[in-house]
Design an enzyme around this catalytic site. Sequence first.
Site, PDB file in Angstrom:
ATOM      1  N   ARG A  16     -68.670 -26.299 -98.954  1.00  0.00           N
ATOM      2  CA  ARG A  16     -68.489 -25.428 -97.691  1.00  0.00           C
ATOM      3  C   ARG A  16     -67.723 -26.054 -96.470  1.00  0.00           C
ATOM      4  NH1 ARG A  16     -68.879 -25.200 -92.107  1.00  0.00           N
ATOM      5  NH2 ARG A  16     -70.688 -26.489 -92.458  1.00  0.00           N
ATOM      6  N   HIS A 217     -77.521 -35.118 -89.369  1.00  0.00           N
ATOM      7  CA  HIS A 217     -76.136 -34.387 -89.938  1.00  0.00           C
ATOM      8  C   HIS A 217     -75.085 -35.324 -89.217  1.00  0.00           C
ATOM      9  CE1 HIS A 217     -73.238 -31.074 -91.003  1.00  0.00           C
ATOM     10  NE2 HIS A 217     -72.471 -31.792 -90.088  1.00  0.00           N
ATOM     11  N   HIS A 219     -71.454 -37.673 -88.848  1.00  0.00           N
ATOM     12  CA  HIS A 219     -70.039 -37.732 -89.247  1.00  0.00           C
ATOM     13  C   HIS A 219     -69.707 -39.180 -89.123  1.00  0.00           C
ATOM     14  CE1 HIS A 219     -68.851 -33.161 -88.555  1.00  0.00           C
ATOM     15  NE2 HIS A 219     -69.884 -33.345 -89.145  1.00  0.00           N
ATOM     16  N   CYS A 250     -65.360 -32.243 -88.186  1.00  0.00           N
ATOM     17  CA  CYS A 250     -64.956 -31.378 -87.046  1.00  0.00           C
ATOM     18  C   CYS A 250     -63.902 -31.193 -86.639  1.00  0.00           C
ATOM     19  CB  CYS A 250     -66.232 -31.834 -86.128  1.00  0.00           C
ATOM     20  SG  CYS A 250     -66.010 -30.671 -84.295  1.00  0.00           S
ATOM     21  N   ASN A 263     -67.332 -35.811 -92.856  1.00  0.00           N
ATOM     22  CA  ASN A 263     -68.934 -36.265 -92.930  1.00  0.00           C
ATOM     23  C   ASN A 263     -69.186 -37.540 -93.460  1.00  0.00           C
ATOM     24  OD1 ASN A 263     -68.649 -33.412 -92.186  1.00  0.00           O
ATOM     25  ND2 ASN A 263     -70.656 -33.053 -93.055  1.00  0.00           N
TER      26      ASN A 263
END
Lengths: 325, 325
Positions: A16, A217, A219, A250, A263
């Site tokens: 995704r 989460h 990065h 992002c 990520n």
Amino acid sequence: MSDRPKFVEFREEGPREGFQIEKKVYPLADRVALVEALAETGLKYIQVASFVSPKHVPQMADSEQLFAAIRRRPGVHYAGLWLNEKGFERARRTPNVDLSAKLSLYASDAFAWKNNGCSAEEMRERQRRWMDLYAEAGLPIDNALVMAAFGCNYEGEIPPARVVELARWTDALCREYGQRLPRFFLADTMGWANPDSVRRLVGMVREALPEVRIGLHLHDTRGLGAANVLAALEMGVDLFDSSVAGLGGCPFASHGDATAAGNICTEDMVFLCHELGIETGIDLEALIECGRMAERIIGRKLSGHLIHSGSLAAYRRARPAKAAE
Amino acid sequence: MSDRPKFVEFREEGPREGFQIEKKVYPLADRVALVEALAETGLKYIQVASFVSPKHVPQMADSEQLFAAIRRRPGVHYAGLWLNEKGFERARRTPNVDLSAKLSLYASDAFAWKNNGCSAEEMRERQRRWMDLYAEAGLPIDNALVMAAFGCNYEGEIPPARVVELARWTDALCREYGQRLPRFFLADTMGWANPDSVRRLVGMVREALPEVRIGLHLHDTRGLGAANVLAALEMGVDLFDSSVAGLGGCPFASHGDATAAGNICTEDMVFLCHELGIETGIDLEALIECGRMAERIIGRKLSGHLIHSGSLAAYRRARPAKAAE
């Protein structure tokens, strides 16, 4: 070191997050093949695609077809992402979507406006509506995630107390609905975290909500991903979002440089865990092959390391350590 | 965390290690400009070039001219590398070379044969000859470095006790010559180290030689570079070899994939230190510009992160953290 988990769960976001950030739309068959290969590695949670406006995000316009085309492997959760009721309804109607109820919060007001067109406060209040919708659908809350939990390019440092307050608020909301919040994800959306801020924030959230499992989460925007994961592991964190081959990122993370890292890379971080004697349930060699497949599909060098260097398994098999020395 | 150093020294290896591994020969003026820019960042030690066979390493054929062209900045050590007496003599005759006496050892016999065409034992014995040569030249020993200290693609895991034995041997050799070994570098030449093996080996060498300063020469081959640096910092290690933009690497490190990551990236690791409140004496923004210069010179995307994402300084300046929250 004694707080290290014995087992770490990775939730795969590459299909995704990786393909959504790309300008190009990639062939459905390639994305299906990647999802199916990932499901063979031992990963139990794969975020497959998002149900968002095909006008704004043409890369995800075929999410229904993508889910429909997947040959499912039992025991794997094929997740979708939605940002509004329309998206949720699409996800509900789509075969093969494993619905899981997620709450989303912003630690940065400036980023909420930028990313969502509303204030962080407004976003928080909208979660009540989601609680109602999920209750109607019979879906218990799986997790809540707070974006920009460590810092924000539009607002600077984020005070940890603000994130703790959001965690308490979310937990209280779940209790209003007769539920407990099972997982709370801290998202370093724009690459501000460092090992000290990871330790501090994880410690504070855990103190506030000792029964909630904390997920990260992260990065790798500024190259501290592996150090941040290490710090988190040593705080006992056992749940990470990550992307195969380091896909994703992002769009607001860097100085508009599309080549900034995305990520944290699933296979590199699985390797870190295995080297530290922490289990993941994942076949690292199979996962590296998935990373190579992702790189072939994207068609340029991706930021994962093991897809280029290989793991140490082949070297160890070929020449085992001399025991007595 | 209490063992963390207050100040960390980075020795820059990019100009030598980075351009030596490339197939192409790069213009002298570009390499001079990079060395001069690096010297303006606060780096105090820059490995500029090597004095090796121009037939085998045409990339370094013009090392004399490169050193001669440098406008020196006072207080910066402009180091050269040599592997045999002929190279050492060339370095001695070249203006602007800051000679420093270095001993080189192999923890892996198989890698010694591969990289040096002799056994590890033979290589060790050759260090006596170097001690004599350095004594004749009036050069005290600056450091010793042990290659493949953590593992070897040709031999597998390296028992830490073997490295400790090499450290003791080298220290004893220096004492024979009325010297003390000031610095002992552990080199993870082929990317085998992990945070636990870093802690273990640093701890064992320190216990054996408490007065010797330990340095680490780490590669980011498998994505654990930042985690390994963090583990080392927390063991009190305050000396690292690194390369601007993540240049360099070992030609034997990966499965023959030239796109595998190289040395740990100087500016990314300086950023890690600064975020942890550890000083380096380096102007990070100036160093990031050097990394971008290196990327422009090399002409393809390099593995450093900050050269693509930028640091956090600009965001912090623009929007300072709200104090009261």
